[in-house]
Design a protein around this motif. Sequence first.
Motif, PDB file in Angstrom:
ATOM      1  N   ARG A 197       0.834  -1.210   0.000  1.00  0.00           N
ATOM      2  CA  ARG A 197       0.000   0.000   0.000  1.00  0.00           C
ATOM      3  C   ARG A 197       0.872   1.265   0.000  1.00  0.00           C
ATOM      4  O   ARG A 197       0.496   2.277  -0.614  1.00  0.00           O
ATOM      5  CB  ARG A 197      -0.952  -0.016   1.179  1.00  0.00           C
ATOM      6  CG  ARG A 197      -2.000  -1.117   1.063  1.00  0.00           C
ATOM      7  CD  ARG A 197      -3.211  -0.891   1.926  1.00  0.00           C
ATOM      8  NE  ARG A 197      -4.181  -1.964   1.744  1.00  0.00           N
ATOM      9  CZ  ARG A 197      -5.027  -2.063   0.719  1.00  0.00           C
ATOM     10  NH1 ARG A 197      -5.024  -1.131  -0.214  1.00  0.00           N
ATOM     11  NH2 ARG A 197      -5.869  -3.072   0.638  1.00  0.00           N
ATOM     12  N   LYS A 198       1.993   1.214   0.650  1.00  0.00           N
ATOM     13  CA  LYS A 198       2.925   2.347   0.617  1.00  0.00           C
ATOM     14  C   LYS A 198       3.407   2.588  -0.812  1.00  0.00           C
ATOM     15  O   LYS A 198       3.449   3.734  -1.287  1.00  0.00           O
ATOM     16  CB  LYS A 198       4.109   2.066   1.550  1.00  0.00           C
ATOM     17  CG  LYS A 198       5.157   3.161   1.574  1.00  0.00           C
ATOM     18  CD  LYS A 198       6.307   2.771   2.489  1.00  0.00           C
ATOM     19  CE  LYS A 198       7.423   3.816   2.448  1.00  0.00           C
ATOM     20  NZ  LYS A 198       8.580   3.405   3.295  1.00  0.00           N
ATOM     21  N   SER A 201       0.575   4.044  -2.963  1.00  0.00           N
ATOM     22  CA  SER A 201       0.403   5.471  -2.733  1.00  0.00           C
ATOM     23  C   SER A 201       1.458   6.284  -3.480  1.00  0.00           C
ATOM     24  O   SER A 201       1.160   7.344  -4.061  1.00  0.00           O
ATOM     25  CB  SER A 201       0.478   5.783  -1.234  1.00  0.00           C
ATOM     26  OG  SER A 201      -0.602   5.208  -0.542  1.00  0.00           O
TER      27      SER A 201
END
Length: 210
Positions: A197-198, A201
Amino acid sequence: MTSSVPWTDRLSAGTEAVQEDVVRWYRSTREGKAYVPHMIWGTLQTEAYATVILGQVVDFLGIPNDVPAGVAKRMRRQRVLYDGEHHYDVVLGEQALYTNIGGPDVMRDQIERLLRELDLASLTLGILPSTARVDLFPVHGFNIYGDGDGDGGRAHVELVSSSVDVTEQSELALYGKAFAALSSAASYGGAAEGLLRKAHSFWADASLRG
């Protein structure tokens, strides 16, 4: 035994025939392992990501351009993830989530694919954080193909100029030992999802910036 085949020989007719070979390898592999430090494992690549990769191979080696056919075969090989007959233990280096293949949109969609597949029964996906302490010196990527009775009957390594297959049992044992060290330092489950998810993003923001 170790055998090496130059890419210019193996890919002399283009990418499709080699992808067909890989389809056969994956169909015959009940239990596989892969360590891929800098790019996404081929069996989890999106069509757009695979198109860029195979296009780069064609341009670099100067081989016949049959990228659409090669990509179609790569997508076909991914069926092994859904047939209930195979299992793959894969460790991606965190760098693989940030190596820019095709630009922000391609990378964002690729990370989304990984997030969707994270809970597949046929897949154990680990992410090796860039700051992880590993009880092993840095090593190249490799695949181990087996039948479920051990670490496998063959390790496959892709070099700049050639592909190498290792079948000597003492050498295979070292590949199994290396994979155990890498996987023990990798993040799984919720921790792996957090790293994904990092990265998502990062690429989503890059896409918005154009």
